[in-house]
Design an enzyme around this catalytic site. Structure first.
Site, PDB file in Angstrom:
ATOM      1  N   ASP A 194       0.816  -1.156  -0.032  1.00  0.00           N
ATOM      2  CA  ASP A 194      -0.041   0.078   0.088  1.00  0.00           C
ATOM      3  C   ASP A 194       0.759   1.298  -0.037  1.00  0.00           C
ATOM      4  OD1 ASP A 194       1.166   0.127   2.325  1.00  0.00           O
ATOM      5  OD2 ASP A 194      -0.908  -0.488   3.506  1.00  0.00           O
ATOM      6  N   THR A 195       2.059   1.165  -0.354  1.00  0.00           N
ATOM      7  CA  THR A 195       3.077   2.218  -0.050  1.00  0.00           C
ATOM      8  C   THR A 195       3.491   2.668  -1.728  1.00  0.00           C
ATOM      9  OG1 THR A 195       3.725   1.831   1.937  1.00  0.00           O
ATOM     10  CG2 THR A 195       5.052   3.372   1.042  1.00  0.00           C
ATOM     11  N   THR A 196       3.768   3.768  -1.984  1.00  0.00           N
ATOM     12  CA  THR A 196       4.502   4.318  -3.062  1.00  0.00           C
ATOM     13  C   THR A 196       5.479   5.333  -2.753  1.00  0.00           C
ATOM     14  OG1 THR A 196       2.329   4.134  -4.361  1.00  0.00           O
ATOM     15  CG2 THR A 196       4.048   5.434  -5.307  1.00  0.00           C
TER      16      THR A 196
END
Length: 124
Positions: free
Chosen positions: A6-8
């Protein structure tokens, strides 16, 4: 829903040398579920990491922040400047220290420092 992360992270540098180091992480599906009006992105929900037990170091209270691993970073030595960030949950603080050490202490270029196996322990 698949657990695909869920991380960019992204970094950009313009022609004048202005740098951005950005990490966006929604923590759980669709983050807070709130979209900033006119912005088109979902606000994160890292506040979910507060603890509701009285006396806990992470207890919900004013002027506190929950423990999190979002670390967009910059480093500079002389005229060399680097914007960087590493995804990987609880490994991030250690991986950042290792990345800096590989660049500064071992003279690795950015790509070699990022590809170093020690930075990917969270992926194992």
């Amino acid at each position: 829903m698949p657990d695909a992360g869920d991380t960019t992270y992204l970094s950009v540098v313009d022609r004048e040398g202005n740098m951005v180091s950005l990490i966006e992480s929604n923590y759980s599906e669709f983050g807070s579920g709130l979209v900033a009006e006119g912005a088109g992105f979902v606000l994160h929900n890292r506040g979910a990491l507060f603890n509701l037990e009285a006396g806990s170091p992470d207890a919900l209270a004013g002027h506190k922040r929950p423990l999190h691993t979002l670390i967009p970073a910059f480093m500079q030595k002389d005229q060399i400047r680097i914007a960087f960030g590493i995804m990987g949950g609880w490994n991030q603080a250690q991986a950042h220290a290792q990345f800096v050490s590989h660049v500064v202490d071992f003279n690795q270029n950015i790509q070699a420092a990022l590809e170093n196996g020690a930075l990917h322990q969270a992926d194992v």
